[in-house]
Design a protein around this motif. Sequence first.
Motif, mmCIF file in Angstrom:
data_model
loop_
_atom_site.group_PDB
_atom_site.id
_atom_site.type_symbol
_atom_site.label_atom_id
_atom_site.label_comp_id
_atom_site.label_asym_id
_atom_site.label_seq_id
_atom_site.Cartn_x
_atom_site.Cartn_y
_atom_site.Cartn_z
ATOM 1 N N LEU A 150 1.944 2.864 13.975
ATOM 2 C CA LEU A 150 1.474 1.476 13.983
ATOM 3 C C LEU A 150 2.233 0.654 12.951
ATOM 4 O O LEU A 150 2.633 -0.487 13.229
ATOM 5 C CB LEU A 150 -0.025 1.427 13.698
ATOM 6 C CG LEU A 150 -0.646 0.025 13.606
ATOM 7 C CD1 LEU A 150 -0.422 -0.748 14.901
ATOM 8 C CD2 LEU A 150 -2.143 0.116 13.289
ATOM 9 N N HIS A 151 2.470 1.240 11.782
ATOM 10 C CA HIS A 151 3.200 0.509 10.738
ATOM 11 C C HIS A 151 4.631 0.206 11.176
ATOM 12 O O HIS A 151 5.125 -0.912 10.984
ATOM 13 C CB HIS A 151 3.203 1.334 9.445
ATOM 14 C CG HIS A 151 3.773 0.604 8.277
ATOM 15 N ND1 HIS A 151 4.791 1.121 7.504
ATOM 16 C CD2 HIS A 151 3.484 -0.619 7.753
ATOM 17 C CE1 HIS A 151 5.099 0.260 6.543
ATOM 18 N NE2 HIS A 151 4.323 -0.806 6.674
ATOM 19 N N ARG A 199 -3.987 -5.311 7.548
ATOM 20 C CA ARG A 199 -5.199 -5.100 6.755
ATOM 21 C C ARG A 199 -6.094 -4.040 7.387
ATOM 22 O O ARG A 199 -6.732 -3.255 6.670
ATOM 23 C CB ARG A 199 -5.945 -6.430 6.611
ATOM 24 C CG ARG A 199 -5.263 -7.402 5.651
ATOM 25 C CD ARG A 199 -5.921 -8.749 5.630
ATOM 26 N NE ARG A 199 -5.260 -9.635 4.668
ATOM 27 C CZ ARG A 199 -5.451 -10.939 4.607
ATOM 28 N NH1 ARG A 199 -6.287 -11.533 5.452
ATOM 29 N NH2 ARG A 199 -4.817 -11.665 3.699
ATOM 30 N N ILE A 200 -6.152 -4.005 8.706
ATOM 31 C CA ILE A 200 -6.924 -2.949 9.372
ATOM 32 C C ILE A 200 -6.259 -1.598 9.132
ATOM 33 O O ILE A 200 -6.944 -0.584 8.886
ATOM 34 C CB ILE A 200 -7.044 -3.252 10.881
ATOM 35 C CG1 ILE A 200 -7.963 -4.465 11.087
ATOM 36 C CG2 ILE A 200 -7.577 -2.042 11.635
ATOM 37 C CD1 ILE A 200 -8.115 -4.876 12.541
ATOM 38 N N LEU A 201 -4.930 -1.557 9.170
ATOM 39 C CA LEU A 201 -4.207 -0.320 8.869
ATOM 40 C C LEU A 201 -4.475 0.121 7.436
ATOM 41 O O LEU A 201 -4.629 1.323 7.162
ATOM 42 C CB LEU A 201 -2.711 -0.544 9.090
ATOM 43 C CG LEU A 201 -1.784 0.625 8.747
ATOM 44 C CD1 LEU A 201 -2.143 1.864 9.552
ATOM 45 C CD2 LEU A 201 -0.326 0.231 8.961
ATOM 46 N N GLN A 202 -4.536 -0.815 6.535
ATOM 47 C CA GLN A 202 -4.854 -0.510 5.139
ATOM 48 C C GLN A 202 -6.225 0.157 5.031
ATOM 49 O O GLN A 202 -6.393 1.141 4.301
ATOM 50 C CB GLN A 202 -4.834 -1.798 4.326
ATOM 51 C CG GLN A 202 -5.118 -1.617 2.844
ATOM 52 C CD GLN A 202 -5.147 -2.950 2.114
ATOM 53 O OE1 GLN A 202 -4.692 -3.960 2.640
ATOM 54 N NE2 GLN A 202 -5.691 -2.952 0.914
ATOM 55 N N GLY A 203 -7.199 -0.373 5.774
ATOM 56 C CA GLY A 203 -8.534 0.243 5.770
ATOM 57 C C GLY A 203 -8.522 1.645 6.347
ATOM 58 O O GLY A 203 -9.246 2.532 5.865
ATOM 59 N N GLN A 204 -7.706 1.879 7.386
ATOM 60 C CA GLN A 204 -7.616 3.216 7.982
ATOM 61 C C GLN A 204 -7.031 4.217 6.995
ATOM 62 O O GLN A 204 -7.466 5.380 6.932
ATOM 63 C CB GLN A 204 -6.759 3.153 9.243
ATOM 64 C CG GLN A 204 -7.403 2.387 10.391
ATOM 65 C CD GLN A 204 -6.463 2.234 11.584
ATOM 66 O OE1 GLN A 204 -5.298 2.629 11.525
ATOM 67 N NE2 GLN A 204 -6.971 1.653 12.655
ATOM 68 N N ALA A 255 -0.099 0.703 -1.487
ATOM 69 C CA ALA A 255 -1.202 0.933 -2.421
ATOM 70 C C ALA A 255 -2.337 1.702 -1.753
ATOM 71 O O ALA A 255 -2.956 2.588 -2.364
ATOM 72 C CB ALA A 255 -1.714 -0.412 -2.946
ATOM 73 N N ALA A 256 -2.620 1.366 -0.464
ATOM 74 C CA ALA A 256 -3.687 2.067 0.257
ATOM 75 C C ALA A 256 -3.316 3.522 0.515
ATOM 76 O O ALA A 256 -4.166 4.416 0.433
ATOM 77 C CB ALA A 256 -3.973 1.346 1.574
ATOM 78 N N ALA A 257 -2.041 3.780 0.814
ATOM 79 C CA ALA A 257 -1.602 5.161 1.036
ATOM 80 C C ALA A 257 -1.726 5.979 -0.250
ATOM 81 O O ALA A 257 -2.152 7.138 -0.230
ATOM 82 C CB ALA A 257 -0.158 5.170 1.532
ATOM 83 N N TYR A 258 -1.399 5.377 -1.380
ATOM 84 C CA TYR A 258 -1.507 6.079 -2.659
ATOM 85 C C TYR A 258 -2.964 6.287 -3.055
ATOM 86 O O TYR A 258 -3.305 7.282 -3.715
ATOM 87 C CB TYR A 258 -0.773 5.289 -3.743
ATOM 88 C CG TYR A 258 -0.726 6.009 -5.065
ATOM 89 C CD1 TYR A 258 0.175 7.054 -5.274
ATOM 90 C CD2 TYR A 258 -1.595 5.658 -6.102
ATOM 91 C CE1 TYR A 258 0.210 7.721 -6.488
ATOM 92 C CE2 TYR A 258 -1.566 6.322 -7.314
ATOM 93 C CZ TYR A 258 -0.664 7.357 -7.507
ATOM 94 O OH TYR A 258 -0.626 8.025 -8.710
#
Length: 400
Positions: free
Chosen positions: A257-258, A228-233, A335-338
């Motif tokens: 990290l992923h 979730r932190i990676l998603q925010g980044q 989804a966050a990357a897109y």
Amino acid sequence: MEVSQEKAKQEIDRSLNLSFFCMRYIGFSFDEPKHRIARLLQRLWFFASIVVICSHGFSEIAFIVVTFANSPRVEDVVPLFHTLGYGILSVSKVFVLWYKKRVFKQLLSELTVIWPIAPLDDEAYSIKNQSLKALRLVHRWYFAINLSGVWFYNMTPMGIYLYQIVRGEDARLGFIWASWYPFDKTHPITHVFLYVFEILAGQNCVWVMICTDLLFSGMASHIVLLLRILQGQLKSLSVSAYTEDQCYHNIINCIKLHQRLIRYCKDIGEAFSFANLVNIILSSVNICCVVFVIVLLEPMVAISNKLFLGSALIQIGILCWYGEDIIHANANIAAAAYASDWYNMSPRCRRALYFLLQRAQKPISFTAMNFTNISLVTYTGILTRSYSYFALLYTLYSEN
């Protein structure tokens, strides 16, 4: 760097303190004692705990065999299976804990390297606090329910004994578990010894169950936290002003990290894979049998059996909940990357982000020896099978 890792280790240990607390009571620890005598005593205590649990399991199996040979009726045999299933599950988990000790120790060490340490942005700080708070709440409730359940079982024979005295009936103190012993167990001294032995056996099974389940749920929760932190980044790439080199560098760090979290999740899944398989196989039987007892038999121990049912539902539910959480957290990375500002990035940044998006679209999940993925669908299947088994037993019981 060492200071940050030490702080990370302290935070991780605090999040798993109840798991480590239960481990100490079976003579197990990931940290080796410094003194030789302390190390010897710890190993002897762990060996004694395993002997008590295994002896208890064998005595229950023997009692089932004897009961089935003398009276193969549904109402006589079925009430014995849920406690036996719990014991078998405890044996499998303590075996995994011992056999994979170095793996778990290494995983906890690796987690300190990627653990989010201050300074953090507001969103990451909020995600971390909420995740740790929720984990502490789940662990405390799970600990309390399991501990209260085993002590209700421990005190039930005494409660029945006092109830019979009050009613003026012929009172006899029974035993906690339905076990067979190759000697006369009615002698007063032998009775006291066996009662204490059964308390230790039941309590050790619960210590093993709690420590392994809290270890699994804690490590899984931390993976979800980091995802979730990676998603925010990744989302922040669309709102922050970066140069091309800075943007590319940030994307590469996110990819690393992923990849690390994917490997970490795979390692945890492999470490718990055998225990998860035994858990899924036995959960349907345990739930079915204890529901059968609650609905149709033994009203005197209804509270103990209801607590057993609650702990069984929560135990397999936690396993499946965090398995589902891992699947969704990884899917949200794509989804966050897109959702980032990829269309305004340079071709080099877009290619790197596309690589991350492609990998995130491949699901990661915990498995039970690769037979099935662990998710809420699995939990639904377990409950469905439990009901089917209960319906079959109810039909056999009604016919008899």
